[in-house]
Design a protein around this motif. Sequence first.
Motif, mmCIF file in Angstrom:
data_model
loop_
_atom_site.group_PDB
_atom_site.id
_atom_site.type_symbol
_atom_site.label_atom_id
_atom_site.label_comp_id
_atom_site.label_asym_id
_atom_site.label_seq_id
_atom_site.Cartn_x
_atom_site.Cartn_y
_atom_site.Cartn_z
ATOM 1 N N UNK A 557 0.845 -1.207 0.000
ATOM 2 C CA UNK A 557 0.000 0.000 0.000
ATOM 3 C C UNK A 557 0.870 1.243 0.000
ATOM 4 N N UNK A 560 2.564 1.867 -3.537
ATOM 5 C CA UNK A 560 1.751 2.306 -4.681
ATOM 6 C C UNK A 560 1.363 3.769 -4.602
ATOM 7 N N UNK A 676 -4.681 -1.908 -12.140
ATOM 8 C CA UNK A 676 -4.938 -0.476 -12.141
ATOM 9 C C UNK A 676 -5.269 0.014 -13.543
ATOM 10 N N UNK A 707 -3.977 -6.070 2.678
ATOM 11 C CA UNK A 707 -5.193 -5.408 3.133
ATOM 12 C C UNK A 707 -6.183 -5.306 1.968
ATOM 13 N N UNK A 709 -8.532 -3.407 1.064
ATOM 14 C CA UNK A 709 -8.823 -2.120 0.451
ATOM 15 C C UNK A 709 -7.999 -1.841 -0.800
ATOM 16 N N UNK A 712 -9.630 -2.625 -3.988
ATOM 17 C CA UNK A 712 -10.668 -1.657 -4.352
ATOM 18 C C UNK A 712 -10.053 -0.379 -4.885
ATOM 19 N N UNK A 713 -9.024 0.054 -4.225
ATOM 20 C CA UNK A 713 -8.364 1.284 -4.638
ATOM 21 C C UNK A 713 -7.814 1.164 -6.058
ATOM 22 N N UNK A 714 -7.309 -0.034 -6.397
ATOM 23 C CA UNK A 714 -6.739 -0.213 -7.727
ATOM 24 C C UNK A 714 -7.820 -0.384 -8.797
ATOM 25 N N UNK A 716 -11.250 0.747 -8.568
ATOM 26 C CA UNK A 716 -12.525 1.444 -8.345
ATOM 27 C C UNK A 716 -13.092 2.047 -9.620
ATOM 28 N N UNK A 721 -16.570 -2.953 -10.896
ATOM 29 C CA UNK A 721 -16.030 -2.790 -9.544
ATOM 30 C C UNK A 721 -17.034 -3.097 -8.442
ATOM 31 N N UNK A 722 -18.289 -2.723 -8.673
ATOM 32 C CA UNK A 722 -19.273 -2.925 -7.605
ATOM 33 C C UNK A 722 -19.465 -4.394 -7.264
ATOM 34 N N UNK B 709 -6.254 8.774 -3.814
ATOM 35 C CA UNK B 709 -6.826 7.443 -3.717
ATOM 36 C C UNK B 709 -7.514 7.148 -2.392
ATOM 37 N N UNK B 713 -10.870 5.026 -1.572
ATOM 38 C CA UNK B 713 -10.822 3.837 -0.732
ATOM 39 C C UNK B 713 -11.814 3.937 0.420
#
Lengths: 820, 820
Positions: A557, A560, A676, A707, A709, A712-714, A716, A721-722, B709, B713
């Motif tokens: 994390x 990135x 990403x 983690x 998250x 999701x961060x990569x 979104x 994504x949903x 980001x 997140x």
Amino acid sequence: MQTHEPAEPLAVATRSTIEGSPLEPDELARIDAWWRAANYLSVGQIYLMGNPLLSEPLLPEHVKPRLLGHWGTTPGLTFVYAHLNRAIAQRDQDVLYVTGPGHGGPGLVAAAFLDGTYSEVYPEITDDEEGLRKLFTQFSFPGGIPSHVAPETPGSIHEGGELGYALSHAYGAAFDNPDLVVAAVVGDGEAETGPLATSWHSNKFVDPRRDGAVLPILHLNGYKIANPTVLARIPEDELLALMRGYGHTPYVVEGSAPEEMHQAFAATLDHCLDEIRDIQQRARSAGDGHRPQWPMIVLRSPKGWTGPASVDGHRVEGSWRSHQVPFADARKDDGHRDVLEQWLRSYRPEELFDATGALVPEVAELHPSGDKRMSATPHANGGLQQKDLRLPDFREYAVPVEAPGTGAVEATRVLGGFLRDVMSRNLSSFRMFAPDENSSNRLQDVMDVTPRTWNAERWPEDDHLAPDGRIMEILSEHTCQGWLEGYLLTGRHGLFSCYEAFIHLVDSMFNQHAKWLKTTNHIPWRRPISSLNYLLTSHVWRQDHNGFSHQDPGFIDHVVNKKADVIRVYLPPDANTLLSVADHCLRSKQYVNVVVAGKQPALQYLTMDQAVVHATKGIGIWDWASSDQDGEPDVVVACAGDVPTMEALAATDILLGHFPDLRIRFVNVVDLMRLQDHEEHPHGLRDPEFDSLFTKDRPVIFAYHGYPWLIHRLTYRRTNHDNIHVRGYKEEGTTTTPFDMTVMNQLDRYDLAMDVIDRVPRLQARAGHVRESLRNKLIEHRIHVRTHGEDLPEVRSWQWTRSPGPEVRTGDAARETPEG
Amino acid sequence: MQTHEPAEPLAVATRSTIEGSPLEPDELARIDAWWRAANYLSVGQIYLMGNPLLSEPLLPEHVKPRLLGHWGTTPGLTFVYAHLNRAIAQRDQDVLYVTGPGHGGPGLVAAAFLDGTYSEVYPEITDDEEGLRKLFTQFSFPGGIPSHVAPETPGSIHEGGELGYALSHAYGAAFDNPDLVVAAVVGDGEAETGPLATSWHSNKFVDPRRDGAVLPILHLNGYKIANPTVLARIPEDELLALMRGYGHTPYVVEGSAPEEMHQAFAATLDHCLDEIRDIQQRARSAGDGHRPQWPMIVLRSPKGWTGPASVDGHRVEGSWRSHQVPFADARKDDGHRDVLEQWLRSYRPEELFDATGALVPEVAELHPSGDKRMSATPHANGGLQQKDLRLPDFREYAVPVEAPGTGAVEATRVLGGFLRDVMSRNLSSFRMFAPDENSSNRLQDVMDVTPRTWNAERWPEDDHLAPDGRIMEILSEHTCQGWLEGYLLTGRHGLFSCYEAFIHLVDSMFNQHAKWLKTTNHIPWRRPISSLNYLLTSHVWRQDHNGFSHQDPGFIDHVVNKKADVIRVYLPPDANTLLSVADHCLRSKQYVNVVVAGKQPALQYLTMDQAVVHATKGIGIWDWASSDQDGEPDVVVACAGDVPTMEALAATDILLGHFPDLRIRFVNVVDLMRLQDHEEHPHGLRDPEFDSLFTKDRPVIFAYHGYPWLIHRLTYRRTNHDNIHVRGYKEEGTTTTPFDMTVMNQLDRYDLAMDVIDRVPRLQARAGHVRESLRNKLIEHRIHVRTHGEDLPEVRSWQWTRSPGPEVRTGDAARETPEG
């Protein structure tokens, strides 16, 4: 407006361990002229944007509206530089200058300008009045150069903004450079940092036969920003004991009178360089690598030396007030501008520059020539010297995989065999670094070709130690990282293996290195250097001996957040993929590569041919684990990381056992940056590629190493994504078994399988009893481990037994090979 | 199966600086019996799950199937503990034991069991055979206790899994505890870490009149996991010089013969405790706070002392092979099980336990009584001793705000006034910590009531230094953090102010503290301690003197990976909000509070009454900056952080100037965790609340302080997530001006305004010329700063001049007050 009140200049009596006056009067005058020139140029950079030769009285518009930079440490840096220049020329010695107090940027820019290097790499900065005006104006000015000894500064491998790494960088540069002396100035503020405090012990890792030397110069000027410094404020017998305790022979030079100080420092520097030469000659002629007591210099000089004695009634020279800009408002405040002009004129610029602004020959000729100039040494532009590694064919180290999801191999041990042969082919340009974890991380095969580096006492039970070893282990992640950075920045190659959790210790060092790489990508004269390769093992899921404090997958994390064009993250699921990834990383330049791989026996999935394809694509559908060949999947089971891959595969096995008609697509991610957006990262999949793997509308159950998250961060911005449901580490887990660890974080096969059931509508009606049996399995497991202390046999012995497919499917996606 | 081959036991001659045999034969026998008992219990924990008294021959099923833990350091730890017990009882001395090598968990659990504390806090671990069996089985066993000196271990404030903080924790505990001696065992592996290497200098920050003492015990056993240790392998004159250089008087104890070692160590410990008492008495009776040379002990003992001499032909005792479990397979391998049984019986358990498994009285009575037991000392359970801070009313420090978006105040300077009075009310339980940045961070008003802590030499120009100062500044973020953790864990309060970028230096220390807090939340006998408060200032947007290397807002990202119930992040936009947030943080317990606030002059927005409401809600609509009072907004302009708030407000101003009918909703976020889902974080807004602020379908332009980001997140599960467009720091920015810095990262007012135009459909048709003029403004700005070195006057002087509304709107959302 307060006016300038003259105060007595500082007068610190000159004192030095080595006495002597080696400088002839003419030589002394020339060194002093060079020093005055460097200081004049430094003050000019901080304060002026016009009238650089003071050819007219100083007017408000000549002064910058915003005064930014640091004066206090600068005159000490230029003083040392001046004397090194003399010694280099006399001895034809290669010297690299490492500026611990990197905020003394003006001094090093001035030195590079005086050397002539600056105008060579920045032709617009000419050797005339206009060039001087540009040189002054650009400093810490919008569109100009940073105030620190930055990548933009010729001769630097060390930004120095984050203090603590001067010595570890210096030693990294000296390793395998037998003819190099690295002069490392350590500021007394920096000396208080932890990383610096332990890096003195680097001298136990130097072989005087093979390596160059580091000459530490501890520069004590008494103050940091506002506080005193510890090492300047302990009795000298304590300070000298500390330096002797660190294994050095210390030589003190103290004073404030320039002429006396020039003689004292010249005598001391000559003595130290003689001592280094003698140590090396003795070691090299006798073949004796024993650790000597290397010399070091304690230089005590006033903070802001040669600056104004006082301003507005407050002492400036020799006080903390010199730290940044000693006095402000020099544009608006006539009194302050008077002080500035007097200060600048005290360097007698008329003796240093001719009427055109060119340096007078006596100053211009003082520097060494060509590559011997510290600002031009190729050691500080490592890419110039770098030769690619000679690599064996990694395919030859392949683990045979009869069927996917079988076998039990320690991936990093396999890698160790490859690294052994990388090492044997590159015995003067490749080193491995670890905080006492090289063998724990299963890389011990490398010891077949080289021992660990060790130049302290040895005991009979010691294992593979020698002064000329190439596996560098000290229980300081900071020192490992600093050594490696120094080694890479001077054009060599390396690998840092570390427990995953504790790589966070060097979060901030990584930040600085990534920023250095990002910046050098845009500096044409800087040549690309080898990537910084991390192998993170002993990872979060298998901290059997240790537990909660050793569990943290967050370095990914952290990484990135930095510029996409310099960072890469790989999670190879098995040994063959790890080999392919490692080969790629060792060939690459200008990146930070983070590779996360387990050291425990684990299932293998891909033959070498498959692994090469899979690692090159970075992401792919595993056909043999998928059941959606005939159409659209009901669900995508995705995974990244070795333990998550095993659990995801076992979940797939369970699901297909219960629901033979379930259409599962199994996707494995090696190169995390593939997730990403293409516009965010050069490895990112384009949306159609991503959609063709993950679908636009089907549920995705993603088993992730770290983690949750981050996934999701990569992703979104992705269409689907949903529907992406991520399981990963949730800061749960202390004393447990391997499988129970995944249970605690709901990343285990049963939880994953239940999640699939919950997300696939057509399963739900008929899945009640299956879900119940999975839940029962979980409970049975918890009871079993709490009773017997180990996982259920059926979990421990699980392998993939379904029909193996021949290869990884390319699908419609990810056909492109990432470039780096 | 290889068999056990007897080897000569290690025989290291006993040697000690202090000679003497203070122990009577009976006393010696009892100490040795206690030590044998502790070692027996330690080996039992690592190996056994049955037959704890060896009342029958050792069978396979008595041995754990998975052997986990660390033996090597353990006997040294129990040895020191045994001797401290005697000294405590003799002197009625308060002692806190800090176990640097935290992996020696079995030893400290054994000690707490022998003290009786263990059974008091864990009643199921009874003083009989069944209790012993449970004690053994639970160790490093699923559902049991960790293998380290963890929060679960009575008497510990220090997990020690991540090495490096034993001394800084010890000093943190000793500050303001005049009657306490902290015995800090430093392992020779730990001694190589940077944080430990510099933390020796903590003795320059101790006032012998006011503070307790730290007795460092450097435990040299020669090896880490696989490598030798540096400090065990340098000549003793170097080692002693190093310790003297650190300011200590070192005393060496070396040997392997238990009886001689007991006498030597007892004599040395008595001597050191006498010396500490004499130093303190002298200082306290004379009122002289000068720094003395504090004693320290170098203990050289074999690694795995008293363990098997050799196994399978390899030396174990005295070698790296003792580090973890000295030999495996003791369940399956009869030979190894024989070794284990012999080893256990060598401690003569039949002399230590009676037939029921109860300790024999001679051993059971050796420990001190009640709170004097190191395992029961309230100093190790700080919440027991903690008293809430006496706080002034923060409202009294309010900055008057005539109109929102005007004025220019340094927020942290205002906070400094409040902190000054917090300090004056809590002069024995509150300290502030900073790496030479307290004044740079504008908190210097605190120096009106207490100077900086400094117990080294002082010079005339020094500013506010004294041994009994309470502002603790050393240029080591690690030491600051370690001191503060030690201070908090022993029941006191503090604040750590730091440059935002360099707080990453303590990423991993934060990890460990957060894990400690998370774990203690579930240990009933551990009482809550005061929160660890970070004030991050000198932040990413205003690194005018420094530039790129000083820009990193990623600590927030790092923090939010940890358990939601222990972390809090606040971004107060102005001084009054900062005051309210600070008051809240100083009152809170069991959290890590991260507060990010600027130190540069900046606009003020909220009156104190408004600020209290806004900070308490943590998020809210600013009515006076919004134009959507009459209906649904066209766009939500959101912001978090002081610079982003100013730019977002200026963008709103620009937009309303051009489009008077544009309906803007202006939302400011103080408590970042409000953005997260309610189920993820206790402060998280419920979805209807979030939707009522951010709408379900309108574009949201979010100006954020850090990496963009993070906002995605935190909000990826929200209804309107797809419409949230975040601008933040993009790793761009080196030498620039304040506003140009935002331009480089596209967080400036013009870029934000253009983004709004692009996202609001009804604006686009008529906005062409406006967009063009904004773009021109940007270009004009770039040219201006590159020419003049400062921002455009209209940017520098911008204030909000539109009609001020009376208060922050509550809207439909965020009515609830977060609890902590």
